[in-house]
Write a protein that holds these residues in place. Sequence first.
Motif: not given
Length: 177
Positions: A156-177
Motif C-alpha cells: 500500500g505504501y509503495y502504490v501510494g508513494f509511486f502513484e501506481k494504479m491511480t484512476i488517471d493512469s488506468i483511464v488515461y494512458k500516456k501516448k508513446k512518442n
Amino acid sequence: MKKKSFLRLLLETIGYALLSNIFSLAVTIALAGFGIGDILMGVAAFCSVSIYLMFMFTAGHKDGETERKLLARKTIEKTEPGKWLKIGIIVWILVCLPCVALLIFHGSFIYLTFFRFMFSVMMALSLLFGSESNPFWTPFLFMGIYALTPVACRLGYYVGFFEKMTIDSIVYKKKKN
C-alpha cells in the motif's frame, strides 16, 4: 499536512485492523443469514480476509500519498519506506497473540467463541472447520493469513508513494512518442 509519527501510524493501523473486524463480522453475519453452508462460509471467509488486507493496504497507501506530496513540496527531505514493514510486523504480532492463546486453550469452546467474535476476520474460516472445535493446526493457518499484514502495508505504501494504479493512469494512458 505534515508527516505523521511512527506511533500515530501504528495506532491508526491498529484502528484499521479493529475496523476490519467489525466489517468482517457484518459480512459473516449477513451471509450466515442465507444459511450456514460450506459455500457461503467460504465466500464469507474470502470476503473477510480480503476486507482485512484491504484495510491494511489503505493504511500504507494513505501514508505513501502523503509522503509523496510532502516530498514534492520539499517539506521533507527523505522518506523511510521500511517503517511499513515494521508497523505491519507489530500489528501481525498483536493479532497473532490470540492465535497462540488458541493453541494453549485448544479444547475450550468458550475461548473459541470469544476468539471468533473478537477476531471476526477468521470467524467464517473457523466455522468452516467446525462449529464446536477446530483442528489443532487452525491457529497456524490463522497466523499464516495474518502474516500477509506486513506485505499489504508495504505494498500500500509503495502504490501510494509511486502513484501506481491511480484512476488517471488506468483511464488515461500516456501516448508513446
